[in-house]
Design an enzyme around this catalytic site. Structure first.
Site, short mmCIF file in Angstrom:
data_model
loop_
_atom_site.label_atom_id
_atom_site.label_comp_id
_atom_site.label_asym_id
_atom_site.label_seq_id
_atom_site.Cartn_x
_atom_site.Cartn_y
_atom_site.Cartn_z
N TYR A 50 10.22 13.50 -5.29
CA TYR A 50 12.15 14.88 -5.67
C TYR A 50 11.24 16.16 -5.32
O TYR A 50 11.74 17.38 -4.56
CB TYR A 50 12.48 14.16 -6.86
CG TYR A 50 13.10 15.99 -7.32
CD1 TYR A 50 14.50 15.33 -7.08
CD2 TYR A 50 13.39 17.00 -8.23
CE1 TYR A 50 15.74 16.31 -7.29
CE2 TYR A 50 14.38 17.94 -8.81
CZ TYR A 50 15.55 17.33 -8.46
OH TYR A 50 16.52 18.56 -8.36
N SER A 75 16.30 23.56 -6.01
CA SER A 75 15.66 23.21 -7.89
C SER A 75 14.58 23.70 -8.37
O SER A 75 13.48 24.62 -7.35
CB SER A 75 14.86 21.37 -7.40
OG SER A 75 14.43 21.00 -8.67
#
Length: 273
Positions: A178, A165
């Site tokens: 995250y 990501s």
């Protein structure tokens, strides 16, 4: 039109016989894709099918994986749906064994993931552990179980693709768990790539920027946040899940046969800016 006496394309004397040009088809491969019921996972499963792979699709919602499997079959591809929740880490080894018996797995795409948005100062420990379990523990254990089979069988064309990501490289406000999980994945990728290279197993990652999926819908539904995100993307738009397919199928294919331990950022130019 080429006449009989004209040289064939790509027949430059310096290259003739020196290299074999490798395309990127996935013919005669069997790829396992997690999180394949929707969003990015669904798009990647379909991309692998279009590349010629048989695809085993894993998700926790029966209706979703049945729909994706049918879509692949309707297009002439081969799909095997498996209902499984990756948080059931005790069952991962059995899942791999079941899928592999059908046809030896040559590649895996870890597309399952979760995002929980909370301020770091109040982020709950249970939510923290849940994010790490889905985003870090499950893909590692799945690749570990698969690699054990691939090593024991001395298989060729083994490729593991993890999904990073922007959070692998930059801060994600209100996304501390995250960002931690996606940063950890790159450490896993580099370590596994190094340890498993002698067994002909390649390990890489793709790192999407902002794509409109279930993980980002709540953030991007806020007009101010949507405008902020777009202002940071040089290409001026969000990514479409299908746009990850090229990078993933490339990494799965023999066109990437000398690439391991790497990450391909698919972010519309965000990190470059």
């Amino acid at each position: 039109m080429r006449t009989r006496n004209e040289p064939r394309p790509h027949a430059h004397p310096r290259l003739r016989g020196a290299f074999t040009v490798r395309a990127a088809p996935l013919t005669d491969t069997h790829v396992l894709v997690t999180g394949a019921g929707r969003g990015i996972g669904r798009a990647l499963a379909i991309a692998c099918c279009h590349g010629g792979a048989a695809v085993s699709i894993v998700a926790r919602t029966a209706a979703q994986i049945d729909s994706v499997a049918q879509e692949i079959r309707d297009s002439g591809g081969t799909a095997y749906p498996y209902l499984f929740d990756v948080t059931s880490t005790d069952g991962i080894r059995d899942l791999i064994a079941t899928v592999d018996v059908r046809h030896p797995i040559t590649g895996v795409v870890h597309a399952a993931g979760i995002q929980i948005r909370q301020d770091a100062v109040t982020f709950g420990v249970d939510d923290w552990r849940h994010v790490q379990q889905v985003n870090v523990e499950a893909p590692f254990l799945l690749s570990q179980a698969l690699a054990q089979l691939q090593i024991s069988d001395q298989r060729e064309r083994c490729s593991h693709v993890f999904t990073g990501s922007l959070g692998s490289s930059i801060a994600i406000p209100r996304g501390v768990a995250y960002a931690a999980s996606k940063s950890a994945l790159l450490g896993i990728v580099r370590t596994l790539a190094t340890e498993w290279a002698t067994h002909r197993i390649r390990v890489n990652a793709v790192a999407p920027g902002y794509f409109l999926t279930e993980l980002t819908r709540d953030l991007l539904s806020d007009p101010a946040q949507h405008a902020r995100v777009l202002s940071r993307i040089p290409m001026g738009r969000l990514g479409q899940p299908e746009e990850l397919g090229g990078a993933v199928t490339f990494l799965l294919s023999e066109a990437a046969s000398y690439i391991t331990g790497q990450v391909i950022n698919v972010d519309g130019g965000w990190l470059a800016s």
